[in-house]
Design an enzyme around this catalytic site. Structure first.
Site, PDB file in Angstrom:
ATOM      1  N   HIS A 169       7.540  -7.459  -1.411  1.00 21.62           N
ATOM      2  CA  HIS A 169       7.266  -6.775  -0.144  1.00 21.62           C
ATOM      3  C   HIS A 169       8.174  -7.332   0.958  1.00 21.62           C
ATOM      4  O   HIS A 169       8.058  -6.932   2.117  1.00 21.62           O
ATOM      5  CB  HIS A 169       5.814  -6.989   0.287  1.00 21.62           C
ATOM      6  CG  HIS A 169       4.798  -6.319  -0.590  1.00 21.62           C
ATOM      7  ND1 HIS A 169       4.928  -5.023  -1.034  1.00 21.62           N
ATOM      8  CD2 HIS A 169       3.618  -6.759  -1.107  1.00 21.62           C
ATOM      9  CE1 HIS A 169       3.875  -4.702  -1.786  1.00 21.62           C
ATOM     10  NE2 HIS A 169       3.083  -5.735  -1.845  1.00 21.62           N
ATOM     11  N   ARG A 187       6.039   5.519   1.701  1.00 27.07           N
ATOM     12  CA  ARG A 187       4.896   6.437   1.739  1.00 27.07           C
ATOM     13  C   ARG A 187       4.677   6.863   3.172  1.00 27.07           C
ATOM     14  O   ARG A 187       5.033   6.123   4.105  1.00 27.07           O
ATOM     15  CB  ARG A 187       3.664   5.662   1.230  1.00 27.07           C
ATOM     16  CG  ARG A 187       2.424   6.492   1.068  1.00 27.07           C
ATOM     17  CD  ARG A 187       1.260   5.666   0.557  1.00 27.07           C
ATOM     18  NE  ARG A 187       0.134   6.518   0.227  1.00 27.07           N
ATOM     19  CZ  ARG A 187      -1.059   6.094  -0.112  1.00 27.07           C
ATOM     20  NH1 ARG A 187      -1.293   4.790  -0.193  1.00 27.07           N
ATOM     21  NH2 ARG A 187      -2.031   6.946  -0.394  1.00 27.07           N
ATOM     22  N   LYS A 204       0.806  -1.238   0.000  1.00 30.47           N
ATOM     23  CA  LYS A 204       0.000   0.000   0.000  1.00 30.47           C
ATOM     24  C   LYS A 204       0.835   1.283   0.000  1.00 30.47           C
ATOM     25  O   LYS A 204       0.390   2.336   0.412  1.00 30.47           O
ATOM     26  CB  LYS A 204      -1.017   0.059   1.171  1.00 30.47           C
ATOM     27  CG  LYS A 204      -1.763  -1.194   1.488  1.00 30.47           C
ATOM     28  CD  LYS A 204      -2.139  -2.025   0.306  1.00 30.47           C
ATOM     29  CE  LYS A 204      -3.183  -1.443  -0.595  1.00 30.47           C
ATOM     30  NZ  LYS A 204      -3.350  -2.323  -1.801  1.00 30.47           N
ATOM     31  N   LYS A 250      -8.161   5.843  -3.515  1.00 32.97           N
ATOM     32  CA  LYS A 250      -8.224   7.307  -3.654  1.00 32.97           C
ATOM     33  C   LYS A 250      -6.950   7.882  -4.245  1.00 32.97           C
ATOM     34  O   LYS A 250      -6.966   8.892  -4.933  1.00 32.97           O
ATOM     35  CB  LYS A 250      -8.454   7.946  -2.289  1.00 32.97           C
ATOM     36  CG  LYS A 250      -9.788   7.596  -1.682  1.00 32.97           C
ATOM     37  CD  LYS A 250     -10.226   8.670  -0.737  1.00 32.97           C
ATOM     38  CE  LYS A 250     -11.732   8.609  -0.578  1.00 32.97           C
ATOM     39  NZ  LYS A 250     -12.288   9.783   0.019  1.00 32.97           N
ATOM     40  N   GLY A 251      -5.828   7.297  -3.864  1.00 31.02           N
ATOM     41  CA  GLY A 251      -4.544   7.783  -4.374  1.00 31.02           C
ATOM     42  C   GLY A 251      -4.220   9.192  -3.911  1.00 31.02           C
ATOM     43  O   GLY A 251      -3.567   9.953  -4.623  1.00 31.02           O
ATOM     44  N   GLY A 305       2.244   2.213  -2.926  1.00 37.06           N
ATOM     45  CA  GLY A 305       2.277   2.653  -4.324  1.00 37.06           C
ATOM     46  C   GLY A 305       2.943   1.630  -5.242  1.00 37.06           C
ATOM     47  O   GLY A 305       3.445   1.985  -6.312  1.00 37.06           O
ATOM     48  N   THR A 306       2.908   0.368  -4.828  1.00 38.36           N
ATOM     49  CA  THR A 306       3.551  -0.709  -5.609  1.00 38.36           C
ATOM     50  C   THR A 306       2.955  -0.822  -7.011  1.00 38.36           C
ATOM     51  O   THR A 306       3.686  -0.955  -8.005  1.00 38.36           O
ATOM     52  CB  THR A 306       3.337  -2.056  -4.872  1.00 38.36           C
ATOM     53  OG1 THR A 306       3.519  -1.847  -3.480  1.00 38.36           O
ATOM     54  CG2 THR A 306       4.250  -3.135  -5.396  1.00 38.36           C
ATOM     55  N   TRP A 310       1.448   1.371  -8.816  1.00 39.63           N
ATOM     56  CA  TRP A 310       1.860   2.544  -9.600  1.00 39.63           C
ATOM     57  C   TRP A 310       3.297   2.378 -10.082  1.00 39.63           C
ATOM     58  O   TRP A 310       3.623   2.596 -11.253  1.00 39.63           O
ATOM     59  CB  TRP A 310       1.733   3.764  -8.691  1.00 39.63           C
ATOM     60  CG  TRP A 310       1.884   5.102  -9.307  1.00 39.63           C
ATOM     61  CD1 TRP A 310       1.887   5.422 -10.634  1.00 39.63           C
ATOM     62  CD2 TRP A 310       2.031   6.328  -8.584  1.00 39.63           C
ATOM     63  NE1 TRP A 310       2.031   6.783 -10.775  1.00 39.63           N
ATOM     64  CE2 TRP A 310       2.127   7.356  -9.540  1.00 39.63           C
ATOM     65  CE3 TRP A 310       2.085   6.653  -7.223  1.00 39.63           C
ATOM     66  CZ2 TRP A 310       2.271   8.695  -9.168  1.00 39.63           C
ATOM     67  CZ3 TRP A 310       2.229   7.980  -6.848  1.00 39.63           C
ATOM     68  CH2 TRP A 310       2.329   8.984  -7.826  1.00 39.63           C
TER      69      TRP A 310
HETATM   70  P1  A3P Z   1      -5.054   4.556  -1.259  1.00 38.51           P
HETATM   71  O1  A3P Z   1      -5.659   3.344  -0.627  1.00 38.51           O
HETATM   72  O2  A3P Z   1      -4.584   5.568  -0.273  1.00 38.51           O
HETATM   73  O3  A3P Z   1      -5.915   5.165  -2.300  1.00 38.51           O
HETATM   74  P2  A3P Z   1      -0.148  -0.646  -3.494  1.00 38.51           P
HETATM   75  O4  A3P Z   1      -0.115  -0.570  -4.959  1.00 38.51           O
HETATM   76  O5  A3P Z   1       1.222  -0.707  -2.873  1.00 38.51           O
HETATM   77  O6  A3P Z   1      -1.053  -1.725  -3.039  1.00 38.51           O
HETATM   78  O7  A3P Z   1      -0.715   0.739  -2.973  1.00 38.51           O
HETATM   79  C1  A3P Z   1      -2.058   1.066  -3.203  1.00 38.51           C
HETATM   80  C2  A3P Z   1      -2.216   2.553  -2.957  1.00 38.51           C
HETATM   81  O8  A3P Z   1      -1.665   3.266  -4.076  1.00 38.51           O
HETATM   82  C3  A3P Z   1      -3.685   2.924  -2.893  1.00 38.51           C
HETATM   83  O9  A3P Z   1      -3.733   4.071  -2.038  1.00 38.51           O
HETATM   84  C4  A3P Z   1      -3.975   3.268  -4.327  1.00 38.51           C
HETATM   85  O10 A3P Z   1      -5.116   4.041  -4.518  1.00 38.51           O
HETATM   86  C5  A3P Z   1      -2.701   4.023  -4.714  1.00 38.51           C
HETATM   87  N1  A3P Z   1      -2.468   4.025  -6.150  1.00 38.51           N
HETATM   88  C6  A3P Z   1      -2.659   3.042  -7.043  1.00 38.51           C
HETATM   89  N2  A3P Z   1      -2.334   3.447  -8.275  1.00 38.51           N
HETATM   90  C7  A3P Z   1      -1.920   4.708  -8.177  1.00 38.51           C
HETATM   91  C8  A3P Z   1      -1.468   5.680  -9.139  1.00 38.51           C
HETATM   92  N3  A3P Z   1      -1.392   5.401 -10.421  1.00 38.51           N
HETATM   93  N4  A3P Z   1      -1.134   6.901  -8.684  1.00 38.51           N
HETATM   94  C9  A3P Z   1      -1.220   7.196  -7.352  1.00 38.51           C
HETATM   95  N5  A3P Z   1      -1.648   6.313  -6.408  1.00 38.51           N
HETATM   96  C10 A3P Z   1      -1.993   5.094  -6.814  1.00 38.51           C
END
Ligand code: A3P
Length: 282
Positions: free
Chosen positions: A91, A113, A27, A247-248, A29-30, A32
């Site tokens: 992870h 993060r 969580k 939400k991002g 930003g993996t 992304w």
């Molecule tokens: P939120 O739950 O705060 O919205 P991971 O990919 O490590 O599982 O992290 C998920 C988090 O990254 C989620 O945060 C998700 O919404 C956010 N996320 C996913 N894609 C993204 C993007 N392209 N840009 C920014 N945040 C992103």
């Protein structure tokens, strides 16, 4: 990850010097980062309007050691013929990595993060997804205590962070430390930084042609979230693709945590990180 699978990963995985490993606490930003790095390394093979990301989840293009390749006990994946450079995700904390990764010259891109946002993101994710049959998510308070006790998702958080942080201090050319918030604020610069770090810098022509901006836009939260593939489909058994896009936002924790909770986390992290040179700024 089962114990046997972890052993197999640590024993059997053979790193290449050209490998790129995307490491993070869940969580952070993996998803992304997978989309960004995939786009950077494959840019000579796929123009962005034909990107495989249009029809594949980032998780199916960049696979993880513990969630994909070494998930099934006794199964040894064949990884030699993957496209070069091979890109993996994990992870796992630094101390649990296969020694061949440590001994090679491969590159790590570590995304961190704000832990307050990361915790809230994780809590929502666990509320929505049952990671194993019968799994029950705790209340926010219980989950928060679990985070602080270091037993939530690949924790303790600080150990994870410090493992890669110390490795980055020892070997700055092998571990790039990125902040989710920086990528959000200035994706253009961070994408260029990643490309340079992995040895695939953008040429002047590519920059003039606007390729960096195209990748930033294509991998933005709104774009990826709204792709059909990321709304449908199932990833890792019960987890739906859309669970990875909530939400991002930056700073969204204020809607969920009390000031006392935030203060408790700050103090805890400060105590753990003192002397490391790592400042979380939360
Ligand atoms: P939120 O739950 O705060 O919205 P991971 O990919 O490590 O599982 O992290 C998920 C988090 O990254 C989620 O945060 C998700 O919404 C956010 N996320 C996913 N894609 C993204 C993007 N392209 N840009 C920014 N945040 C992103």
């Amino acid at each position: 990850m089962l114990f046997h699978s972890l052993l197999s990963f640590r024993r059997d995985f053979k790193a290449h010097d050209t490998d790129i490993v995307l490491a993070s606490v869940p969580k952070s930003g993996t998803t992304w980062m997978k989309a960004l790095v995939f786009s950077i390394v494959s840019r000579n093979h796929f123009p962005i309007d034909h990107s495989p990301l249009l029809v594949n989840s980032p998780h199916d293009l960049v696979l993880s050691f513990e969630c994909d390749y070494y998930l099934k006990p006794g199964y040894i994946p064949k990884l030699e013929n993957l496209p070069q450079p091979r890109v993996f995700a994990t992870h796992l904390p630094h101390h649990a990595l296969a020694s061949s990764l440590i001994d090679s010259k491969c590159k790590f891109v570590y995304t961190r993060r704000n832990p307050l946002d990361q915790f809230i993101s994780q809590w929502h994710f666990l509320l929505k997804n049952r990671l194993w049959p019968g799994a029950k998510m705790s209340s926010l308070d219980e989950a928060f205590n679990m985070f602080c006790d270091g037993v939530l998702g690949f924790g303790p958080f600080c150990d994870h962070l410090l493992g890669y942080w110390n490795a980055s201090l020892e070997n700055p050319d092998r571990v790039l430390f990125l902040k989710y918030e920086d990528v959000k604020r200035d994706p253009y610069s961070e994408i260029k930084k990643i490309a340079e770090f992995v040895g695939l810098p953008f040429s002047e022509e590519e920059e003039k042609a606007g390729l960096v901006g195209e990748i930033a836009k294509f991998c933005s939260f709104d774009k990826l979230k709204n792709l059909e593939i990321n709304k449908t489909g199932i990833h890792y058994g019960p987890i739906k693709n859309d669970s990875f896009y909530r939400k991002g936002d930056v700073g969204e924790w204020v809607n969920h945590l009390t000031p006392e909770m935030a203060d408790r986390m700050r103090k805890l992290l400060e105590a753990e990180l003192t002397g490391s040179g790592l400042i979380l700024d939360i």
